[in-house]
Design a protein around this motif. Structure first.
Motif, PDB file in Angstrom:
ATOM      1  N   ASP A   1      13.057   4.981 -11.150  1.00  0.00           N
ATOM      2  CA  ASP A   1      12.319   5.519 -12.275  1.00  0.00           C
ATOM      3  C   ASP A   1      12.134   7.061 -11.823  1.00  0.00           C
ATOM      4  O   ASP A   1      12.416   7.937 -12.563  1.00  0.00           O
ATOM      5  CB  ASP A   1      11.021   4.839 -12.439  1.00  0.00           C
ATOM      6  CG  ASP A   1      11.192   3.672 -13.187  1.00  0.00           C
ATOM      7  OD1 ASP A   1      12.281   3.426 -13.494  1.00  0.00           O
ATOM      8  OD2 ASP A   1      10.420   2.720 -13.109  1.00  0.00           O
TER       9      ASP A   1
ATOM     10  N   GLU B   1      21.860   6.079 -17.573  1.00  0.00           N
ATOM     11  CA  GLU B   1      20.423   6.361 -18.073  1.00  0.00           C
ATOM     12  C   GLU B   1      19.971   7.487 -17.224  1.00  0.00           C
ATOM     13  O   GLU B   1      19.822   7.770 -16.317  1.00  0.00           O
ATOM     14  CB  GLU B   1      19.391   5.143 -17.964  1.00  0.00           C
ATOM     15  CG  GLU B   1      19.766   4.013 -18.641  1.00  0.00           C
ATOM     16  CD  GLU B   1      18.614   2.665 -18.599  1.00  0.00           C
ATOM     17  OE1 GLU B   1      17.634   3.017 -17.929  1.00  0.00           O
ATOM     18  OE2 GLU B   1      18.991   1.686 -19.082  1.00  0.00           O
ATOM     19  N   HIS B   2      19.275   8.418 -18.328  1.00  0.00           N
ATOM     20  CA  HIS B   2      18.577   9.486 -17.961  1.00  0.00           C
ATOM     21  C   HIS B   2      17.033   9.483 -18.606  1.00  0.00           C
ATOM     22  O   HIS B   2      17.180   9.334 -19.977  1.00  0.00           O
ATOM     23  CB  HIS B   2      19.326  10.776 -18.496  1.00  0.00           C
ATOM     24  CG  HIS B   2      20.741  10.929 -17.938  1.00  0.00           C
ATOM     25  ND1 HIS B   2      21.039  11.400 -16.813  1.00  0.00           N
ATOM     26  CD2 HIS B   2      21.912  10.452 -18.612  1.00  0.00           C
ATOM     27  CE1 HIS B   2      22.355  11.565 -16.591  1.00  0.00           C
ATOM     28  NE2 HIS B   2      22.809  11.013 -17.773  1.00  0.00           N
ATOM     29  N   VAL B   3      16.165   9.096 -17.681  1.00  0.00           N
ATOM     30  CA  VAL B   3      14.876   8.949 -18.496  1.00  0.00           C
ATOM     31  C   VAL B   3      14.470  10.274 -18.620  1.00  0.00           C
ATOM     32  O   VAL B   3      14.095  11.137 -17.925  1.00  0.00           O
ATOM     33  CB  VAL B   3      13.908   8.047 -17.228  1.00  0.00           C
ATOM     34  CG1 VAL B   3      12.485   8.018 -17.593  1.00  0.00           C
ATOM     35  CG2 VAL B   3      14.453   6.786 -16.699  1.00  0.00           C
TER      36      VAL B   3
ATOM     37  N   GLU C   1      15.168   9.014 -11.629  1.00  0.00           N
ATOM     38  CA  GLU C   1      15.707   9.407 -12.885  1.00  0.00           C
ATOM     39  C   GLU C   1      15.091  10.442 -13.764  1.00  0.00           C
ATOM     40  O   GLU C   1      15.541  11.357 -14.610  1.00  0.00           O
ATOM     41  CB  GLU C   1      15.912   7.972 -13.937  1.00  0.00           C
ATOM     42  CG  GLU C   1      16.973   7.213 -13.390  1.00  0.00           C
ATOM     43  CD  GLU C   1      16.983   5.857 -14.163  1.00  0.00           C
ATOM     44  OE1 GLU C   1      15.734   5.698 -14.971  1.00  0.00           O
ATOM     45  OE2 GLU C   1      17.859   5.161 -14.077  1.00  0.00           O
TER      46      GLU C   1
ATOM     47  N   LYS D   1       9.395   3.242 -21.492  1.00  0.00           N
ATOM     48  CA  LYS D   1      10.264   4.185 -21.054  1.00  0.00           C
ATOM     49  C   LYS D   1      11.505   4.808 -22.230  1.00  0.00           C
ATOM     50  O   LYS D   1      11.810   3.973 -22.958  1.00  0.00           O
ATOM     51  CB  LYS D   1      11.243   3.615 -19.942  1.00  0.00           C
ATOM     52  CG  LYS D   1      12.422   4.523 -19.345  1.00  0.00           C
ATOM     53  CD  LYS D   1      13.184   3.638 -18.266  1.00  0.00           C
ATOM     54  CE  LYS D   1      14.005   2.788 -18.743  1.00  0.00           C
ATOM     55  NZ  LYS D   1      14.960   2.221 -17.582  1.00  0.00           N
TER      56      LYS D   1
ATOM     57  N   PHE E   1      14.722   7.060 -22.638  1.00  0.00           N
ATOM     58  CA  PHE E   1      15.952   7.427 -22.219  1.00  0.00           C
ATOM     59  C   PHE E   1      17.038   7.783 -23.120  1.00  0.00           C
ATOM     60  O   PHE E   1      17.123   7.238 -24.138  1.00  0.00           O
ATOM     61  CB  PHE E   1      16.155   6.391 -21.020  1.00  0.00           C
ATOM     62  CG  PHE E   1      16.870   5.067 -21.613  1.00  0.00           C
ATOM     63  CD1 PHE E   1      17.976   4.655 -21.919  1.00  0.00           C
ATOM     64  CD2 PHE E   1      15.710   4.169 -22.042  1.00  0.00           C
ATOM     65  CE1 PHE E   1      18.254   3.399 -22.342  1.00  0.00           C
ATOM     66  CE2 PHE E   1      15.855   2.868 -22.581  1.00  0.00           C
ATOM     67  CZ  PHE E   1      17.335   2.505 -22.917  1.00  0.00           C
TER      68      PHE E   1
ATOM     69  N   THR F   1      16.742   8.976 -28.928  1.00  0.00           N
ATOM     70  CA  THR F   1      16.463   8.352 -27.788  1.00  0.00           C
ATOM     71  C   THR F   1      16.354   6.879 -27.899  1.00  0.00           C
ATOM     72  O   THR F   1      16.323   6.590 -29.115  1.00  0.00           O
ATOM     73  CB  THR F   1      15.362   9.052 -26.836  1.00  0.00           C
ATOM     74  OG1 THR F   1      14.275   8.458 -27.567  1.00  0.00           O
ATOM     75  CG2 THR F   1      15.038  10.575 -26.696  1.00  0.00           C
TER      76      THR F   1
ATOM     77  N   SER G   1      21.458   7.890 -22.750  1.00  0.00           N
ATOM     78  CA  SER G   1      22.587   6.983 -22.006  1.00  0.00           C
ATOM     79  C   SER G   1      23.962   8.052 -22.086  1.00  0.00           C
ATOM     80  O   SER G   1      24.037   8.454 -23.392  1.00  0.00           O
ATOM     81  CB  SER G   1      22.744   5.836 -22.224  1.00  0.00           C
ATOM     82  OG  SER G   1      21.774   4.858 -22.217  1.00  0.00           O
TER      83      SER G   1
END
Length: 235
Positions: A184, A72-74, A187, A62, A64, A97, A66
């Motif tokens: 998931d 969290e922003h995936v 996000e 993953k 992401f 990231t 923050s």
């Protein structure tokens, strides 16, 4: 999980190393170092020095960011053969990231200097790497565009279309494995988990898809594509 060598890798034919002759696989393996990561183990964090690229051998990773509140922003969920990280020439460059394994995964780190030397000797690998990084960039740009111009339902439909295309195509009756949690998915399209669940239910009610445990069945591909294009999305 036991480490799998390059010469025994079942997905090598679709990776950047597919053109590497068997005799040169040892040189490719020597470019970096392979490691096993446990679920939720961090591979690198935002702001860490960017000294090479990473290749997913097996498992899932993953990417992401923050925010200042710790949310969290995936940005992406990557499977086997995916290349990620930054191939920076500046020694002061840092990762933009964070990356962590979502399941037990084998990931190879490709050190910048050794990778550059290997690519000079194997131009076909350089071309495949360029194509992989270009596709990663294009996908990120599409994601940013969708967040800016599409509603949540259209973003979800577009995500499902992309997932289906990577797993056999957008055809009626096609069953698409969804190895991601509702969180998931939420996000990745920029909504809450509750909203993602509601939108999945709406697409099912509109007979665009049918939901199964860990899978989605494409019921009406034309409708799903219209929603993805924002031609048939509800407010």
């Amino acid at each position: 999980m036991r480490k799998i060598r390059c010469d025994a890798c079942p997905v090598r034919a679709s990776s950047i190393a597919c053109d590497v002759e068997a005799a040169a696989l040892g040189d490719f393996a020597a470019v970096g170092m392979s490691a096993i990561y446990r679920p939720r183990q961090v591979i690198f964090a935002e702001g860490n020095p960017a000294t090479g690229l990473y290749l997913v051998c097996h498992g899932r990773v993953k990417l992401f960011c923050s925010d200042r509140f710790g949310h969290e922003h995936v940005l992406g969920l990557l499977g086997p053969t995916a290349v990620f990280g930054e191939f920076a020439l500046d020694d002061l460059a840092t990762h933009a990231t964070s990356a962590e394994a979502t399941v037990e995964s084998q990931v190879s780190f490709l050190a910048r200097d050794r990778l550059a030397e290997f690519l000079e000797r194997h131009p076909p690998v350089a071309l495949r790497l360029l194509a992989a990084l270009s596709e990663r960039l294009a996908r990120t740009r599409r994601q940013v565009r969708d967040l800016a111009f599409k509603g949540a339902e259209s973003r979800l439909a577009a995500w499902l279309v992309e997932l289906a295309r990577g797993n056999g195509g957008v055809e009626a009756g096609h069953r698409v494995a969804v190895p991601f949690s509702r969180r998931d998915i939420a996000e990745m399209i920029g909504v809450s988990t509750e909203t993602a669940i509601r939108l999945l239910g709406r697409l099912q009610a509109r007979r665009a898809i049918a939901l199964e445990p860990h899978a989605v069945v494409i019921v009406d591909p034309e409708r799903l594509l219209r929603v993805a294009r924002h031609d048939d999305a509800e407010p």
